[in-house]
Design a protein around this motif. Structure first.
Motif, PDB file in Angstrom:
ATOM      1  N   VAL A  15      33.700  37.409  40.813  1.00 34.32           N
ATOM      2  CA  VAL A  15      32.716  38.264  40.517  1.00 34.32           C
ATOM      3  C   VAL A  15      31.724  38.845  41.818  1.00 34.32           C
ATOM      4  O   VAL A  15      31.237  40.043  41.879  1.00 34.32           O
ATOM      5  CB  VAL A  15      31.832  38.077  39.138  1.00 34.32           C
ATOM      6  N   GLY A  16      31.290  37.701  42.278  1.00 32.69           N
ATOM      7  CA  GLY A  16      30.250  38.116  43.696  1.00 32.69           C
ATOM      8  C   GLY A  16      29.394  36.986  43.678  1.00 32.69           C
ATOM      9  O   GLY A  16      28.576  36.882  42.272  1.00 32.69           O
ATOM     10  N   ALA A  17      28.898  36.544  44.657  1.00 26.21           N
ATOM     11  CA  ALA A  17      27.955  35.727  44.891  1.00 26.21           C
ATOM     12  C   ALA A  17      27.447  35.704  46.543  1.00 26.21           C
ATOM     13  O   ALA A  17      28.139  36.058  47.351  1.00 26.21           O
ATOM     14  CB  ALA A  17      28.106  34.272  44.593  1.00 26.21           C
ATOM     15  N   ARG A  18      26.309  35.222  46.899  1.00 25.44           N
ATOM     16  CA  ARG A  18      25.570  35.076  48.081  1.00 25.44           C
ATOM     17  C   ARG A  18      26.164  33.804  48.577  1.00 25.44           C
ATOM     18  O   ARG A  18      25.921  33.606  49.910  1.00 25.44           O
ATOM     19  CB  ARG A  18      24.100  35.228  48.086  1.00 25.44           C
ATOM     20  N   THR A  35      19.038  44.103  44.206  1.00 24.10           N
ATOM     21  CA  THR A  35      20.192  44.473  44.112  1.00 24.10           C
ATOM     22  C   THR A  35      21.191  43.322  44.771  1.00 24.10           C
ATOM     23  O   THR A  35      22.810  43.599  44.863  1.00 24.10           O
ATOM     24  CB  THR A  35      21.043  45.779  44.860  1.00 24.10           C
ATOM     25  N   LYS A  36      20.414  42.107  45.003  1.00 28.58           N
ATOM     26  CA  LYS A  36      21.430  41.233  45.766  1.00 28.58           C
ATOM     27  C   LYS A  36      22.394  40.419  44.731  1.00 28.58           C
ATOM     28  O   LYS A  36      22.004  40.547  43.629  1.00 28.58           O
ATOM     29  CB  LYS A  36      20.481  40.170  46.306  1.00 28.58           C
ATOM     30  N   LEU A  37      23.452  39.907  45.269  1.00 21.24           N
ATOM     31  CA  LEU A  37      24.201  39.076  44.513  1.00 21.24           C
ATOM     32  C   LEU A  37      23.542  37.931  44.122  1.00 21.24           C
ATOM     33  O   LEU A  37      22.524  37.449  44.891  1.00 21.24           O
ATOM     34  CB  LEU A  37      25.491  38.803  45.317  1.00 21.24           C
ATOM     35  N   PRO A  38      24.065  37.141  43.111  1.00 24.55           N
ATOM     36  CA  PRO A  38      23.156  35.984  42.493  1.00 24.55           C
ATOM     37  C   PRO A  38      23.890  34.758  43.418  1.00 24.55           C
ATOM     38  O   PRO A  38      24.844  35.070  44.156  1.00 24.55           O
ATOM     39  CB  PRO A  38      23.864  35.640  40.998  1.00 24.55           C
ATOM     40  N   ILE A  39      22.932  33.610  43.287  1.00 22.56           N
ATOM     41  CA  ILE A  39      23.346  32.469  43.983  1.00 22.56           C
ATOM     42  C   ILE A  39      23.870  31.629  42.795  1.00 22.56           C
ATOM     43  O   ILE A  39      23.357  31.499  41.787  1.00 22.56           O
ATOM     44  CB  ILE A  39      22.002  31.694  44.476  1.00 22.56           C
ATOM     45  N   ILE A  40      25.103  30.802  43.095  1.00 24.99           N
ATOM     46  CA  ILE A  40      25.798  30.083  42.227  1.00 24.99           C
ATOM     47  C   ILE A  40      25.153  28.475  42.562  1.00 24.99           C
ATOM     48  O   ILE A  40      25.160  28.178  43.482  1.00 24.99           O
ATOM     49  CB  ILE A  40      27.496  29.990  42.312  1.00 24.99           C
ATOM     50  N   VAL A  41      24.682  27.849  41.516  1.00 22.64           N
ATOM     51  CA  VAL A  41      24.208  26.606  41.522  1.00 22.64           C
ATOM     52  C   VAL A  41      25.169  25.817  40.691  1.00 22.64           C
ATOM     53  O   VAL A  41      25.440  26.068  39.522  1.00 22.64           O
ATOM     54  CB  VAL A  41      22.781  26.746  40.681  1.00 22.64           C
ATOM     55  N   VAL A  42      25.351  24.754  41.125  1.00 22.35           N
ATOM     56  CA  VAL A  42      26.313  23.843  40.444  1.00 22.35           C
ATOM     57  C   VAL A  42      25.443  22.384  40.246  1.00 22.35           C
ATOM     58  O   VAL A  42      24.989  21.771  41.090  1.00 22.35           O
ATOM     59  CB  VAL A  42      27.652  23.541  41.553  1.00 22.35           C
TER      60      VAL A  42
END
Length: 223
Positions: A47-50, A3-10
Protein backbone atom coordinates in the motif's frame (compact mmCIF):
# COMPACT_ATOMS: atom_id res chain seq x y z
CA UNK A 1 -2.92 17.46 7.09
CA UNK A 2 0.25 15.48 6.40
CA UNK A 3 0.41 13.62 3.09
CA UNK A 4 3.40 11.52 4.13
CA UNK A 5 3.17 7.77 3.89
CA UNK A 6 2.97 5.89 7.20
CA UNK A 7 5.69 4.19 9.21
CA UNK A 8 5.19 0.43 9.61
CA UNK A 9 5.98 -0.70 13.16
CA UNK A 10 6.60 -4.38 13.91
CA UNK A 11 6.13 -5.74 17.43
CA UNK A 12 5.56 -9.08 19.13
CA UNK A 13 2.66 -8.42 21.53
CA UNK A 14 -0.44 -6.32 20.86
CA UNK A 15 0.38 -4.52 24.11
CA UNK A 16 3.52 -3.23 22.40
CA UNK A 17 1.33 -2.02 19.52
CA UNK A 18 -0.68 0.08 21.95
CA UNK A 19 2.45 1.91 23.16
CA UNK A 20 3.04 3.40 19.72
CA UNK A 21 -0.43 3.77 18.15
CA UNK A 22 -1.04 7.19 16.57
CA UNK A 23 -1.91 8.68 13.17
CA UNK A 24 0.75 7.89 10.59
CA UNK A 25 1.68 4.60 12.23
CA UNK A 26 0.68 1.15 11.00
CA UNK A 27 1.60 -1.17 13.87
CA UNK A 28 1.49 -4.94 13.41
CA UNK A 29 2.03 -7.59 16.10
CA UNK A 30 3.86 -10.76 15.10
CA UNK A 31 2.54 -13.03 17.81
CA UNK A 32 5.22 -15.64 17.14
CA UNK A 33 3.57 -16.45 13.77
CA UNK A 34 6.21 -15.58 11.13
CA UNK A 35 4.26 -16.48 7.97
CA UNK A 36 1.25 -14.48 9.13
CA UNK A 37 3.48 -11.55 10.09
CA UNK A 38 5.28 -11.52 6.76
CA UNK A 39 1.99 -11.56 4.87
CA UNK A 40 0.61 -8.65 6.90
CA UNK A 41 3.80 -6.61 6.52
CA UNK A 42 3.99 -7.26 2.80
CA UNK A 43 0.37 -6.10 2.38
CA UNK A 44 1.04 -2.92 4.36
CA UNK A 45 4.25 -2.18 2.46
CA UNK A 46 2.51 -2.73 -0.88
CA UNK A 47 0.00 0.00 0.00
CA UNK A 48 2.94 2.29 0.74
CA UNK A 49 5.23 3.21 3.62
CA UNK A 50 8.16 5.48 4.49
CA UNK A 51 9.99 2.73 6.31
CA UNK A 52 9.73 -0.27 8.61
CA UNK A 53 10.89 -0.28 12.23
CA UNK A 54 11.08 -3.20 14.66
CA UNK A 55 9.95 -1.79 18.02
CA UNK A 56 9.27 -3.43 21.36
CA UNK A 57 10.77 -5.53 24.12
CA UNK A 58 14.08 -7.32 23.65
CA UNK A 59 16.26 -9.82 25.45
CA UNK A 60 19.82 -8.81 26.26
CA UNK A 61 22.67 -10.90 24.87
CA UNK A 62 25.54 -8.93 26.39
CA UNK A 63 26.68 -8.37 29.94
CA UNK A 64 26.03 -4.95 31.39
CA UNK A 65 22.64 -4.34 29.78
CA UNK A 66 19.92 -3.60 32.31
CA UNK A 67 16.12 -3.61 32.29
CA UNK A 68 14.92 -0.45 30.58
CA UNK A 69 18.07 0.12 28.49
CA UNK A 70 17.44 1.12 24.88
CA UNK A 71 19.18 -0.74 22.05
CA UNK A 72 19.25 0.81 18.57
CA UNK A 73 20.20 -1.53 15.76
CA UNK A 74 23.02 -0.84 13.34
CA UNK A 75 22.78 -4.30 11.78
CA UNK A 76 20.79 -7.51 12.01
CA UNK A 77 22.10 -11.05 11.89
CA UNK A 78 20.56 -14.51 12.29
CA UNK A 79 18.05 -15.59 9.68
CA UNK A 80 19.02 -12.61 7.53
CA UNK A 81 21.97 -10.23 7.46
CA UNK A 82 20.79 -6.68 6.96
CA UNK A 83 22.26 -3.25 7.64
CA UNK A 84 19.94 -0.75 9.30
CA UNK A 85 19.39 2.65 7.71
CA UNK A 86 22.19 4.82 9.09
CA UNK A 87 20.35 8.15 9.09
CA UNK A 88 17.35 6.64 10.87
CA UNK A 89 19.60 4.81 13.31
CA UNK A 90 21.40 8.03 14.23
CA UNK A 91 18.18 10.01 14.59
CA UNK A 92 16.71 7.39 16.92
CA UNK A 93 19.86 7.19 19.03
CA UNK A 94 19.95 10.99 19.35
CA UNK A 95 16.35 11.06 20.59
CA UNK A 96 16.88 8.39 23.27
CA UNK A 97 19.52 9.50 25.78
CA UNK A 98 21.81 6.67 26.84
CA UNK A 99 20.76 4.33 24.03
CA UNK A 100 23.29 1.67 23.00
CA UNK A 101 23.88 1.13 19.28
CA UNK A 102 24.77 -2.35 18.09
CA UNK A 103 23.72 -5.58 16.41
CA UNK A 104 20.54 -7.59 16.92
CA UNK A 105 20.09 -11.33 16.41
CA UNK A 106 16.78 -12.75 15.17
CA UNK A 107 15.87 -16.06 13.60
CA UNK A 108 12.38 -16.61 15.04
CA UNK A 109 13.42 -19.01 17.78
CA UNK A 110 12.72 -18.61 21.47
CA UNK A 111 16.22 -18.90 22.96
CA UNK A 112 15.82 -21.42 25.76
CA UNK A 113 19.06 -21.38 27.75
CA UNK A 114 21.21 -18.66 29.29
CA UNK A 115 24.27 -20.38 27.83
CA UNK A 116 22.87 -20.01 24.30
CA UNK A 117 22.02 -16.36 24.90
CA UNK A 118 25.60 -15.65 25.90
CA UNK A 119 26.98 -17.75 23.04
CA UNK A 120 24.84 -15.95 20.45
CA UNK A 121 25.95 -12.59 21.75
CA UNK A 122 29.61 -13.54 21.58
CA UNK A 123 29.45 -15.41 18.26
CA UNK A 124 27.55 -12.68 16.41
CA UNK A 125 28.69 -9.61 18.29
CA UNK A 126 25.03 -8.95 19.05
CA UNK A 127 23.63 -6.94 21.94
CA UNK A 128 20.05 -8.22 21.87
CA UNK A 129 17.59 -10.73 20.43
CA UNK A 130 13.97 -10.62 19.33
CA UNK A 131 11.56 -12.75 17.30
CA UNK A 132 10.33 -10.32 14.62
CA UNK A 133 13.20 -8.24 13.23
CA UNK A 134 14.27 -10.77 10.60
CA UNK A 135 10.77 -10.78 9.08
CA UNK A 136 10.62 -6.99 9.15
CA UNK A 137 14.04 -6.73 7.49
CA UNK A 138 13.07 -9.25 4.80
CA UNK A 139 9.98 -7.25 3.85
CA UNK A 140 11.86 -3.93 4.01
CA UNK A 141 14.50 -5.33 1.64
CA UNK A 142 11.87 -6.69 -0.76
CA UNK A 143 10.17 -3.28 -0.98
CA UNK A 144 13.32 -1.16 -0.92
CA UNK A 145 12.33 0.56 2.32
CA UNK A 146 14.52 2.01 5.09
CA UNK A 147 14.73 -0.36 8.06
CA UNK A 148 15.41 0.35 11.73
CA UNK A 149 15.38 -1.50 15.04
CA UNK A 150 14.77 0.16 18.39
CA UNK A 151 13.92 -2.01 21.37
CA UNK A 152 14.05 -1.86 25.15
CA UNK A 153 15.63 -4.53 27.34
CA UNK A 154 13.06 -6.50 29.33
CA UNK A 155 15.25 -9.42 30.33
CA UNK A 156 18.99 -9.50 30.93
CA UNK A 157 21.44 -12.01 29.49
CA UNK A 158 21.53 -14.00 32.73
CA UNK A 159 17.74 -14.30 32.95
CA UNK A 160 15.80 -17.03 31.14
CA UNK A 161 12.11 -16.51 30.44
CA UNK A 162 10.06 -19.11 32.34
CA UNK A 163 7.92 -21.59 30.41
CA UNK A 164 4.71 -19.92 31.57
CA UNK A 165 5.82 -16.75 29.79
CA UNK A 166 7.09 -18.38 26.61
CA UNK A 167 3.74 -20.11 25.98
CA UNK A 168 1.68 -16.99 26.66
CA UNK A 169 1.87 -15.27 23.26
CA UNK A 170 -1.12 -15.92 21.01
CA UNK A 171 -0.67 -15.86 17.21
CA UNK A 172 -2.54 -12.53 17.11
CA UNK A 173 -0.07 -11.02 19.59
CA UNK A 174 -2.48 -11.20 22.51
CA UNK A 175 -1.70 -12.64 25.91
CA UNK A 176 -2.87 -16.22 26.56
CA UNK A 177 -3.63 -16.24 30.28
CA UNK A 178 -5.06 -19.76 30.15
CA UNK A 179 -1.81 -21.14 28.71
CA UNK A 180 0.07 -19.39 31.49
CA UNK A 181 -2.22 -20.86 34.14
CA UNK A 182 -1.78 -24.38 32.75
CA UNK A 183 1.99 -24.01 32.77
CA UNK A 184 1.97 -22.74 36.35
CA UNK A 185 -0.30 -25.61 37.41
CA UNK A 186 2.20 -28.07 35.92
CA UNK A 187 5.17 -26.33 37.54
CA UNK A 188 4.24 -24.01 40.44
CA UNK A 189 7.90 -23.36 41.17
CA UNK A 190 7.89 -20.94 38.24
CA UNK A 191 5.72 -18.45 40.08
CA UNK A 192 8.48 -16.31 41.54
CA UNK A 193 10.24 -16.06 38.17
CA UNK A 194 6.96 -15.30 36.41
CA UNK A 195 6.24 -12.44 38.82
CA UNK A 196 9.74 -11.06 38.26
CA UNK A 197 9.40 -11.35 34.50
CA UNK A 198 6.02 -9.63 34.44
CA UNK A 199 7.47 -6.76 36.50
CA UNK A 200 10.31 -6.45 33.98
CA UNK A 201 7.82 -6.43 31.11
CA UNK A 202 5.82 -3.69 32.84
CA UNK A 203 9.00 -1.59 33.07
CA UNK A 204 9.59 -2.22 29.39
CA UNK A 205 6.07 -1.21 28.36
CA UNK A 206 6.34 2.04 30.31
CA UNK A 207 9.65 2.70 28.57
CA UNK A 208 8.13 2.01 25.16
CA UNK A 209 5.43 4.61 25.75
CA UNK A 210 8.01 7.20 26.81
CA UNK A 211 10.24 6.28 23.88
CA UNK A 212 7.42 6.71 21.37
CA UNK A 213 6.82 10.23 22.73
CA UNK A 214 10.53 11.10 22.51
CA UNK A 215 10.82 9.79 18.97
CA UNK A 216 7.85 11.83 17.77
CA UNK A 217 5.15 11.25 15.21
CA UNK A 218 7.37 9.62 12.57
CA UNK A 219 9.47 7.71 15.11
CA UNK A 220 12.46 9.85 14.04
CA UNK A 221 12.33 8.58 10.44
CA UNK A 222 14.25 11.16 8.36
CA UNK A 223 12.57 10.24 5.08
Amino acid sequence: MSTKLPIIVVTGFTREVRTVERPGIVAIAGGGAPAQLEQALDAAATVGARGIVSYGLTGGLAEGLRIGDWIVGDRLTGAIDHTCDTAWRDAIAAALPGARVGAFFADGRMIDTVAEKRALGERHGALAVDMESHIAAKVARAHGLPFAIVRIVSDEVGHLLPHAITVSMRPDGGFDREAMRRSLADDPDQMRDVVQTMAQFATGFRGLRRGARLLGDGLACPV
